[in-house]
Design an enzyme around this catalytic site. Sequence first.
Site, mmCIF file in Angstrom:
data_model
loop_
_atom_site.group_PDB
_atom_site.id
_atom_site.type_symbol
_atom_site.label_atom_id
_atom_site.label_comp_id
_atom_site.label_asym_id
_atom_site.label_seq_id
_atom_site.Cartn_x
_atom_site.Cartn_y
_atom_site.Cartn_z
ATOM 1 N N GLU A 1 -4.180 8.152 7.238
ATOM 2 C CA GLU A 1 -5.117 7.210 6.601
ATOM 3 C C GLU A 1 -5.419 6.045 7.547
ATOM 4 O O GLU A 1 -6.569 5.620 7.690
ATOM 5 C CB GLU A 1 -4.518 6.697 5.285
ATOM 6 C CG GLU A 1 -5.488 5.817 4.491
ATOM 7 C CD GLU A 1 -4.924 5.364 3.147
ATOM 8 O OE1 GLU A 1 -3.856 5.856 2.743
ATOM 9 O OE2 GLU A 1 -5.563 4.508 2.514
ATOM 10 N N GLU B 1 2.206 1.827 -3.421
ATOM 11 C CA GLU B 1 1.144 2.382 -4.269
ATOM 12 C C GLU B 1 1.122 3.911 -4.155
ATOM 13 O O GLU B 1 1.105 4.630 -5.146
ATOM 14 C CB GLU B 1 -0.203 1.785 -3.845
ATOM 15 C CG GLU B 1 -1.424 2.385 -4.523
ATOM 16 C CD GLU B 1 -2.538 2.702 -3.529
ATOM 17 O OE1 GLU B 1 -2.915 3.871 -3.417
ATOM 18 O OE2 GLU B 1 -3.032 1.758 -2.855
ATOM 19 N N HIS B 2 1.163 4.400 -2.920
ATOM 20 C CA HIS B 2 1.163 5.860 -2.722
ATOM 21 C C HIS B 2 2.365 6.504 -3.409
ATOM 22 O O HIS B 2 2.242 7.537 -4.059
ATOM 23 C CB HIS B 2 1.249 6.174 -1.222
ATOM 24 C CG HIS B 2 -0.081 6.266 -0.554
ATOM 25 N ND1 HIS B 2 -0.478 7.365 0.152
ATOM 26 C CD2 HIS B 2 -1.108 5.386 -0.484
ATOM 27 C CE1 HIS B 2 -1.686 7.167 0.637
ATOM 28 N NE2 HIS B 2 -2.097 5.969 0.270
ATOM 29 N N HIS C 1 0.826 -1.204 0.000
ATOM 30 C CA HIS C 1 0.000 0.000 0.000
ATOM 31 C C HIS C 1 0.866 1.262 0.000
ATOM 32 O O HIS C 1 0.584 2.238 -0.704
ATOM 33 C CB HIS C 1 -0.911 -0.045 1.231
ATOM 34 C CG HIS C 1 -1.700 1.197 1.453
ATOM 35 N ND1 HIS C 1 -1.401 2.089 2.452
ATOM 36 C CD2 HIS C 1 -2.759 1.711 0.790
ATOM 37 C CE1 HIS C 1 -2.255 3.097 2.412
ATOM 38 N NE2 HIS C 1 -3.092 2.895 1.402
#
Lengths: 409, 432
Positions: free
Chosen positions: B144, B72-73, B69
């Site tokens: 997040e 991905e960012h 994840h």
Amino acid sequence: MRITYHPIFTNNFKFNSYTLNFLMPLTEENATYCALLAQVLKRGCRKYGEMDQIVGVLESLYGASVTISSDKVGENLSFTVQCYCMDDRFAVEGEEVLGPVLDVLAQLLMHPMTEKGVFRADFVEQEKINHADLIRSMINDKRVYSMIRCKEIMFADSTYRFTGSGTLSCLQTITPESLFEFYQNLLQNSSLLISYIGRKIDLCSYTQHYFPELCQGKDLPVVVSDFVNVKGAKCVEESYDVAQGKLCMGYRFEKDTDYFATRLFNVIYGGSPTSKLFSHVREELSLCYYCSSAIDPFVHSMFISSGIEFDKYEVAKKEIMAQLDDMKQGKISDEEFENGKIYLMDYILGMQDLHGALLSDALRNHMLHITEDIQGQINRIQNLRKEDIISVANCLQLDTVYFLKGNGE
Amino acid sequence: MTIKCIENQKVEGKYFLIDHPSGIKIYYYPMPGKSKSAAMIATKFGSINREFKKYKSDEWMTVPDGIAHFLEHKLFEGPQGNAFDYYAKTGAKANAYTSNDRTVYYFITSDHFYDSLDILLRFVKHPYFTPENVEKEKGIIGQEIRMYDDEPTWQGYISLLQALYVSNPVRIDIAGTVESISEITDEMLYDCYKVFYNNANLTLCIAGDLDIEKIIEICDRQLPVEESDPIVQRIAEEPHKINNTHCFKHMDVSKDLFFIGIKDNDVNLTGAEWAKHELSVKILQMLLFGESSSFFKRLYQSGLINSDFSADYENGVGFGLLLFAGESDQPEKVLCEIKKICAEFSETMISEEDFRRIRNALYGDMIRSLDNAESLVNKFVSHRLMGGDVFSLIHAINDITVNDIVTVGKSLLSTDQIALSVIKSKESGDQE
């Protein structure tokens, strides 16, 4: 009642939709009654029986969907009855799909299950319990809840403070009799918009065939509120058991502000992933996980929503306001301005592929008396100048700051 | 390079499979007359991929939770700025997500498709990780994670996975924790990138009213030929038992939220076998627990569940579960009712007529999902990860029989593979 038809005939979709929007002013009573009515009507109708049997019929009709709901549209309420169904050309046996689905929709709306001339008491009682649960559950999602609170505070003198679900206190007073009376009144005295998207049909005769009863009554005007001059911003903080803070802000703009200019302003300020709020407040300064703005043209307001660390409250608020100050002073680069236009035009063109977007566009345009079609909307955006956006920024007045923080802060 | 056309006349659809020299397989589904087009590129790298050998090396590495994840960012960043700055010039809406078994990047646009495709491929194929930009991202992802900490439905779901799974890393939160991501460095990201973002591990799906020649031209430009290295990894084997039958957490919710899962152990199927299984489970779930079932009616009328109740089949690489979620004052009782159906299940519970009805409904859903570029590329990528294609379920629906449903029901509906996770309101007590 006056019926406005909004057909979009196209072979571009593999499925069709038919939507009735009954429009009325948003009041505590209308919101609560409509929300409950939607749930009670879903419970059954004379011809097809109870919910499980109706769902069974829709499953046979290739998973067609029928939805009954009520939504807040500015200071108005739309009681929406809608179906989606696969286009006949895909039916395995060549059977008709649209007609039978419209029949289910019509039966649910026009011929509900009744006893002693009113709604069944067991349905009403149970749906009152369910709806009370739904109203109470609004607190579960703090991102949504914080915005509800912000609007309640900002619109303390307007019916806009109510959500589309209504209130617990009004819900308690509803009886099968009063709900039935409300229902009959709704069928007679609302303003009705009928939208259809799909292959060409004779929309009026379909409507007359399936909904012969929807004919006469009063027509209700759409409410668009006046501009409220702000006398100093309201700041409210509340504590909950949460890990992340939610900062919401509400601004007002003048009533005659150009609708298309406010939309473009919003895209540049906080309504897109390239907006000032996203790129500066989130990406550059890492102040929050989300930070965005949205416009409600019905109440001439802009709302900002962000998720922040508790101790970033002051600095986040300051940065959000600083970005707006920049725009007021005309600090909008050519790139930001052109990118904003491209973004908005892309969105408007893309609506043509989405039933939902076309339907909400039709409803909004109908209520705000916007006459431009898609090409017309594109032209309006293309013709906007930077000064138009700067003047939107300059008429914004901060009304409310709401901060939902953790316990013990 | 070879190009193959696969057509399904019944649903008025076809796609082209382009075996690109770079090693990437490209799927293009034409949608004549549509305004929107979409492209999605996916890698089989998700939160379950935690232990693997480095690219062209025998050295094993174990990565901190949340790294897929995190990567991905970071892939949205380049030396000359952020991908969003480039997409801003095309008007495309771009985004990405990471799940247990994949990371996906996509955009949707009504205009300037080819420029947007160029941006998508350029950013995915040109990582730019520095110690500074990695440190900065930790703040954003930390926010997040905190946001998910406050989301009752996510907390209830992840707790359910932790109850159902003993060792499968699907039980670990996709974003990791504030602590785990603090260990991530730019070097680690490059190591992961080399292994999982190799062309051989990527799938590109495109849908819209487009020109195939132009698509290929951009792919030729942006996708260099790469030497592939087969991925060697360890994913913990999952026993056919569950971890816990019950778990609960207190949060600020108005009413108890329940998440009930039945673990599916038949999860290593691919292609046509996967499609048949997936469809059978969906039909079974709708027949027994859907809104037209006697189960739903009974529980709704007795007030045990409300219209928030949902029943779905969730699955991905190496995992699958029948998931029931909703609000109830008596989650335990809902669990009992579901268990009762599992215990009593037999072929007499499924009639030919009911089966046909549900099959019709699913057929309609499938037609609908082929009508929108965004949902189409999403479906396409999911089906590719399971070894199928966008028509796999449509083929399966023609061949499926009542017997298939009965067989799946007998193996899946077991009372000892079921768990309950509850997010309790402050008012309800601690006792189960």
